[in-house]
Design a protein around this motif. Structure first.
Motif, PDB file in Angstrom:
ATOM      1  N   ALA A 241      74.689 -34.407 -26.774  1.00  0.00           N
ATOM      2  CA  ALA A 241      75.120 -34.785 -25.426  1.00  0.00           C
ATOM      3  C   ALA A 241      76.114 -33.760 -24.898  1.00  0.00           C
ATOM      4  O   ALA A 241      77.103 -33.439 -25.564  1.00  0.00           O
ATOM      5  CB  ALA A 241      75.767 -36.163 -25.459  1.00  0.00           C
ATOM      6  N   TYR A 242      75.852 -33.266 -23.732  1.00  0.00           N
ATOM      7  CA  TYR A 242      76.752 -32.327 -23.050  1.00  0.00           C
ATOM      8  C   TYR A 242      77.051 -31.099 -23.907  1.00  0.00           C
ATOM      9  O   TYR A 242      78.169 -30.595 -23.941  1.00  0.00           O
ATOM     10  CB  TYR A 242      78.059 -33.031 -22.634  1.00  0.00           C
ATOM     11  N   GLY A 243      76.055 -30.647 -24.654  1.00  0.00           N
ATOM     12  CA  GLY A 243      76.183 -29.422 -25.426  1.00  0.00           C
ATOM     13  C   GLY A 243      76.838 -29.554 -26.792  1.00  0.00           C
ATOM     14  O   GLY A 243      77.113 -28.540 -27.428  1.00  0.00           O
ATOM     15  N   SER A 244      77.107 -30.770 -27.241  1.00  0.00           N
ATOM     16  CA  SER A 244      77.679 -30.915 -28.579  1.00  0.00           C
ATOM     17  C   SER A 244      77.155 -32.191 -29.236  1.00  0.00           C
ATOM     18  O   SER A 244      76.709 -33.105 -28.561  1.00  0.00           O
ATOM     19  CB  SER A 244      79.211 -30.943 -28.508  1.00  0.00           C
ATOM     20  N   ALA A 245      77.268 -32.235 -30.552  1.00  0.00           N
ATOM     21  CA  ALA A 245      76.836 -33.411 -31.299  1.00  0.00           C
ATOM     22  C   ALA A 245      77.888 -34.504 -31.108  1.00  0.00           C
ATOM     23  O   ALA A 245      79.055 -34.307 -31.429  1.00  0.00           O
ATOM     24  CB  ALA A 245      76.671 -33.079 -32.769  1.00  0.00           C
ATOM     25  N   THR A 246      77.452 -35.643 -30.575  1.00  0.00           N
ATOM     26  CA  THR A 246      78.358 -36.740 -30.238  1.00  0.00           C
ATOM     27  C   THR A 246      77.883 -38.022 -30.917  1.00  0.00           C
ATOM     28  O   THR A 246      76.695 -38.316 -30.907  1.00  0.00           O
ATOM     29  CB  THR A 246      78.354 -36.951 -28.701  1.00  0.00           C
ATOM     30  N   PRO A 247      78.816 -38.809 -31.485  1.00  0.00           N
ATOM     31  CA  PRO A 247      78.412 -40.101 -32.067  1.00  0.00           C
ATOM     32  C   PRO A 247      77.849 -41.033 -30.988  1.00  0.00           C
ATOM     33  O   PRO A 247      78.285 -40.985 -29.838  1.00  0.00           O
ATOM     34  CB  PRO A 247      79.715 -40.667 -32.630  1.00  0.00           C
ATOM     35  N   ILE A 248      76.909 -41.873 -31.387  1.00  0.00           N
ATOM     36  CA  ILE A 248      76.266 -42.785 -30.426  1.00  0.00           C
ATOM     37  C   ILE A 248      77.273 -43.679 -29.722  1.00  0.00           C
ATOM     38  O   ILE A 248      77.157 -43.930 -28.533  1.00  0.00           O
ATOM     39  CB  ILE A 248      75.177 -43.624 -31.137  1.00  0.00           C
ATOM     40  N   ASN A 249      78.290 -44.130 -30.444  1.00  0.00           N
ATOM     41  CA  ASN A 249      79.247 -45.053 -29.818  1.00  0.00           C
ATOM     42  C   ASN A 249      80.115 -44.378 -28.752  1.00  0.00           C
ATOM     43  O   ASN A 249      80.889 -45.047 -28.079  1.00  0.00           O
ATOM     44  CB  ASN A 249      80.117 -45.745 -30.868  1.00  0.00           C
ATOM     45  N   GLN A 250      79.957 -43.049 -28.575  1.00  0.00           N
ATOM     46  CA  GLN A 250      80.689 -42.357 -27.517  1.00  0.00           C
ATOM     47  C   GLN A 250      79.818 -42.051 -26.309  1.00  0.00           C
ATOM     48  O   GLN A 250      80.299 -41.471 -25.343  1.00  0.00           O
ATOM     49  CB  GLN A 250      81.313 -41.079 -28.063  1.00  0.00           C
ATOM     50  N   VAL A 251      78.534 -42.450 -26.379  1.00  0.00           N
ATOM     51  CA  VAL A 251      77.660 -42.273 -25.208  1.00  0.00           C
ATOM     52  C   VAL A 251      77.138 -43.610 -24.694  1.00  0.00           C
ATOM     53  O   VAL A 251      76.455 -43.662 -23.674  1.00  0.00           O
ATOM     54  CB  VAL A 251      76.464 -41.321 -25.510  1.00  0.00           C
ATOM     55  N   GLY A 252      77.472 -44.698 -25.395  1.00  0.00           N
ATOM     56  CA  GLY A 252      77.020 -46.018 -24.967  1.00  0.00           C
ATOM     57  C   GLY A 252      77.691 -47.115 -25.763  1.00  0.00           C
ATOM     58  O   GLY A 252      78.406 -46.854 -26.736  1.00  0.00           O
ATOM     59  N   THR A 253      77.450 -48.342 -25.329  1.00  0.00           N
ATOM     60  CA  THR A 253      78.015 -49.505 -26.009  1.00  0.00           C
ATOM     61  C   THR A 253      77.005 -50.024 -27.023  1.00  0.00           C
ATOM     62  O   THR A 253      75.860 -50.312 -26.675  1.00  0.00           O
ATOM     63  CB  THR A 253      78.329 -50.620 -24.988  1.00  0.00           C
ATOM     64  N   VAL A 254      77.431 -50.142 -28.282  1.00  0.00           N
ATOM     65  CA  VAL A 254      76.555 -50.628 -29.348  1.00  0.00           C
ATOM     66  C   VAL A 254      76.867 -52.108 -29.571  1.00  0.00           C
ATOM     67  O   VAL A 254      78.014 -52.478 -29.796  1.00  0.00           O
ATOM     68  CB  VAL A 254      76.762 -49.829 -30.654  1.00  0.00           C
TER      69      VAL A 254
END
Length: 184
Positions: free
Chosen positions: A47-60
């Motif tokens: 996401a946005y050019g870097s590896a991001t944990p899922i919980n930082q791009v949406g609500t789990v």
């Protein structure tokens, strides 16, 4: 040699607690067929050019025992999140519903459950070995200090009681985990 020998039982307990904490961590990594938000923690999204944990791009969320949902905040990332989950090796097939990705957790078959109980047993045996190593270290400290006979026996029995207590805790945790795994 020394009349005022004091064994550091707090250090032995701390090390045995460490073995128990490691066992709990290993048990948590075993999938039991139940949904858990923590099962997505190792999955990274580009996401946005870097590896991001899922919980930082949406609500789990875990709305049901066999369902995990991810409400992705940015619509442009939905495809990337779905792709990351498919490629994660979790064995879960994501289903799209707008910006919400649903992850139905498949039922474990009997053979896989037996395999997982064996793995849990191996983790428990590793914890037992770690605890026995701490016991051996405590006994070595007592021998090196060479206290009087009655004092030596008192310290050795205390270390042995502590070891027995922790081994019982490992066995209880294993029993609980195996019952959880075998539960259909």
């Amino acid at each position: 040699m020394s009349d005022d020998f004091m064994l550091d039982t707090d250090d032995l307990k701390r090390r045995m607690d460490g073995a128990m904490a490691n066992l709990r961590t290993e048990f948590a990594s075993l999938r039991t067929g139940r949904a858990s938000a923590s099962m997505l923690e190792p999955v990274m999204v580009d996401a946005y050019g870097s590896a991001t944990p899922i919980n930082q791009v949406g609500t789990v969320n875990v709305p049901e025992p066999r369902m995990v949902t991810i409400n992705v905040w940015d619509k442009s990332l939905v495809g990337k999140v779905e792709k990351a989950i498919r490629e994660s090796g979790l064995g879960i097939n994501p289903q799209l519903n707008g910006t919400i990705i649903m992850l139905p957790i498949p039922e474990l078959n009997e053979e896989r459950r037996r395999d997982l109980t064996k793995v849990a047993g191996q983790y428990a045996e590793g914890a037992r070995v770690a605890i026995r190593n701490v016991r051996r270290d405590g006994m070595d400290q007592i021998k090196r200090a060479d206290p009087p006979e009655d004092e030596r026996k008192m310290w050795e029995s205390e270390v042995q009681e502590m070891t027995d207590d922790y081994i019982k805790r490992v066995d209880a945790a294993l029993e609980e985990k195996q019952a959880e795994i075998m539960q259909v």
